[in-house]
Write an enzyme that holds these catalytic residues in place. Structure first.
Site, short mmCIF file in Angstrom:
data_model
loop_
_atom_site.label_atom_id
_atom_site.label_comp_id
_atom_site.label_asym_id
_atom_site.label_seq_id
_atom_site.Cartn_x
_atom_site.Cartn_y
_atom_site.Cartn_z
N LYS A 9 0.82 -1.22 0.00
CA LYS A 9 0.00 0.00 0.00
C LYS A 9 0.85 1.28 0.00
O LYS A 9 2.06 1.23 0.28
CB LYS A 9 -0.92 -0.03 1.22
CG LYS A 9 -1.93 -1.19 1.18
CD LYS A 9 -2.94 -1.07 2.32
CE LYS A 9 -3.95 -2.18 2.26
NZ LYS A 9 -5.02 -2.02 3.27
N TYR A 49 -12.51 -1.60 -3.69
CA TYR A 49 -13.00 -1.83 -2.32
C TYR A 49 -14.53 -1.70 -2.24
O TYR A 49 -15.06 -1.39 -1.17
CB TYR A 49 -12.34 -0.84 -1.36
CG TYR A 49 -10.94 -1.27 -0.92
CD1 TYR A 49 -10.74 -2.41 -0.15
CD2 TYR A 49 -9.82 -0.52 -1.27
CE1 TYR A 49 -9.48 -2.80 0.26
CE2 TYR A 49 -8.54 -0.91 -0.86
CZ TYR A 49 -8.38 -2.05 -0.09
OH TYR A 49 -7.13 -2.44 0.32
N PHE A 57 -15.32 3.78 7.04
CA PHE A 57 -13.97 4.13 6.63
C PHE A 57 -13.77 4.11 5.10
O PHE A 57 -12.66 4.33 4.62
CB PHE A 57 -12.95 3.21 7.30
CG PHE A 57 -13.19 1.73 7.11
CD1 PHE A 57 -12.78 1.09 5.94
CD2 PHE A 57 -13.79 0.97 8.11
CE1 PHE A 57 -12.99 -0.27 5.75
CE2 PHE A 57 -13.99 -0.41 7.92
CZ PHE A 57 -13.60 -1.02 6.74
N ARG A 85 -2.14 -14.40 4.44
CA ARG A 85 -2.85 -13.72 5.52
C ARG A 85 -2.11 -13.90 6.86
O ARG A 85 -2.06 -12.98 7.68
CB ARG A 85 -4.30 -14.19 5.60
CG ARG A 85 -5.08 -13.76 4.34
CD ARG A 85 -6.51 -14.22 4.32
NE ARG A 85 -7.32 -13.54 5.32
CZ ARG A 85 -7.77 -12.30 5.19
NH1 ARG A 85 -7.48 -11.58 4.14
NH2 ARG A 85 -8.53 -11.77 6.13
N THR A 91 -5.47 -7.27 10.58
CA THR A 91 -5.73 -5.99 9.89
C THR A 91 -5.22 -4.81 10.70
O THR A 91 -4.59 -3.90 10.17
CB THR A 91 -7.26 -5.84 9.66
OG1 THR A 91 -7.71 -6.98 8.93
CG2 THR A 91 -7.58 -4.57 8.89
N ARG A 102 2.53 -6.63 9.02
CA ARG A 102 1.81 -5.46 9.57
C ARG A 102 2.37 -5.03 10.92
O ARG A 102 2.41 -3.83 11.23
CB ARG A 102 0.31 -5.76 9.64
CG ARG A 102 -0.34 -5.67 8.26
CD ARG A 102 -1.75 -6.17 8.28
NE ARG A 102 -2.45 -5.91 7.03
CZ ARG A 102 -3.51 -6.60 6.62
NH1 ARG A 102 -3.97 -7.60 7.36
NH2 ARG A 102 -4.10 -6.30 5.48
N ASN A 112 -2.17 0.08 6.66
CA ASN A 112 -1.66 -1.18 7.23
C ASN A 112 -0.73 -1.95 6.29
O ASN A 112 -0.65 -3.17 6.34
CB ASN A 112 -2.82 -2.04 7.75
CG ASN A 112 -3.78 -2.45 6.66
OD1 ASN A 112 -3.66 -2.02 5.53
ND2 ASN A 112 -4.74 -3.31 7.00
N HIS A 115 -2.22 -5.49 1.52
CA HIS A 115 -3.55 -6.10 1.36
C HIS A 115 -3.35 -7.51 0.82
O HIS A 115 -2.42 -7.75 0.05
CB HIS A 115 -4.39 -5.30 0.35
CG HIS A 115 -5.61 -6.03 -0.11
ND1 HIS A 115 -6.78 -6.06 0.62
CD2 HIS A 115 -5.84 -6.81 -1.21
CE1 HIS A 115 -7.67 -6.82 -0.01
NE2 HIS A 115 -7.12 -7.28 -1.12
N GLU A 126 -9.84 -10.12 -7.73
CA GLU A 126 -8.84 -9.08 -7.48
C GLU A 126 -7.65 -9.19 -8.44
O GLU A 126 -7.10 -8.17 -8.86
CB GLU A 126 -8.37 -9.15 -6.02
CG GLU A 126 -9.48 -8.76 -5.06
CD GLU A 126 -9.02 -8.68 -3.61
OE1 GLU A 126 -9.80 -8.18 -2.79
OE2 GLU A 126 -7.89 -9.12 -3.29
P1 CMP Z 1 -7.42 -4.53 3.63
O1 CMP Z 1 -6.92 -5.87 3.99
O2 CMP Z 1 -6.87 -3.89 2.41
O3 CMP Z 1 -9.01 -4.59 3.51
C1 CMP Z 1 -9.84 -3.49 3.77
C2 CMP Z 1 -9.10 -2.34 4.31
O4 CMP Z 1 -9.90 -1.39 5.00
C3 CMP Z 1 -8.12 -2.81 5.40
O5 CMP Z 1 -7.10 -3.56 4.85
C4 CMP Z 1 -7.74 -1.49 6.02
O6 CMP Z 1 -6.81 -0.76 5.22
C5 CMP Z 1 -9.07 -0.77 5.98
N1 CMP Z 1 -9.79 -0.88 7.27
C6 CMP Z 1 -10.30 -1.99 7.84
N2 CMP Z 1 -10.90 -1.70 9.02
C7 CMP Z 1 -10.74 -0.37 9.19
C8 CMP Z 1 -11.12 0.54 10.21
N3 CMP Z 1 -11.80 0.13 11.28
N4 CMP Z 1 -10.80 1.85 10.05
C9 CMP Z 1 -10.14 2.25 8.94
N5 CMP Z 1 -9.74 1.43 7.94
C10 CMP Z 1 -10.03 0.14 8.06
#
Ligand code: CMP
Length: 141
Positions: A9, A49, A57, A85, A91, A102, A112, A115, A126
Site C-alpha cells: 500500500k 473496495y 472508513f 494472511r 488488519t 503489519r 496497514n 492487502h 482481485e
Molecule cells: P485490507 O486488507 O486492504 O481490507 C480493507 C481495508 O480497509 C483494510 O485492509 C484497512 O486498510 C481498511 N480498514 C479496515 N478496518 C478499518 C477501520 N476500522 N478503520 C479504517 N480502515 C479500516
C-alpha cells in the site's frame, strides 16, 4: 497451486520498504508470478473496495489507496491465500503478531502496509482487476 493478490500500500511504498516486504514473502517460500507499480484513481480504489462501500472508513480508505503508488503482485503457492494472511498479520497492527508484516511496517488499521485476498473467489476477482491474461503467463507450476 493457488494464487492470491497482494498489494503493497501507499504507506509502505512511501516508507521505502517495498524490497523488505518482497523479501519477507520470498523468505517464507512464496513465489511472485506477476508484479507492477500502479497509481489508482479514486474511482479505481472505490471499485476495488466496493465490498466496503457501506463502511464508515470507505471514503478515507479509498482516498488513502489513491494517494500514491502501490505495488500489486500475484503470489503463487500451496494454500497461499491463507499463508499470505498469516504472513501479513491482523488488519489492525495493534493486534498483529510479532514477526508479521503489519506488526513490522503498518502505521494503523487503515495504513496497514499490505492487502491480501481473503478467499479463492476474491483472489480471482482481485487478480483480474489488475492483471490481464497476458500478464499472468508466468507460473512456478
Ligand atoms: P485490507 O486488507 O486492504 O481490507 C480493507 C481495508 O480497509 C483494510 O485492509 C484497512 O486498510 C481498511 N480498514 C479496515 N478496518 C478499518 C477501520 N476500522 N478503520 C479504517 N480502515 C479500516
Amino acid at each position: 497451486m493457488e494464487r492470491t493478490l497482494s498489494i503493497i500500500k501507499p504507506d509502505a511504498v512511501s516508507k521505502a520498504v517495498i524490497g523488505k516486504i518482497i523479501d519477507w514473502f520470498e523468505r517464507k517460500g512464496i513465489r511472485i508470478v506477476a508484479m507492477k507499480m500502479v497509481r489508482m484513481s479514486k474511482e479505481q480504489a472505490e471499485a476495488f473496495y466496493a465490498v466496503h462501500k457501506d463502511k464508515p472508513f470507505y471514503d478515507s480508505l479509498t482516498d488513502f489507496m489513491s494517494s500514491g503508488p502501490v505495488v500489486v503482485m500475484v503470489l503463487e503457492g500451496e494454500n497461499v491465500i491463507q499463508k499470505n494472511r498469516e504472513i501479513m498479520g491482523a488488519t489492525n497492527p495493534k493486534d498483529a503478531a510479532p514477526g508479521t508484516i503489519r506488526k513490522e511496517f503498518a502505521t494503523d488499521v487503515e495504513k496497514n502496509a499490505v492487502h491480501g485476498s481473503d478467499s479463492p473467489e476474491t483472489a480471482k476477482q482481485e487478480i483480474a482487476f489488475f492483471f490481464s491474461e497476458y500478464e499472468l503467463l508466468s507460473s512456478t507450476k
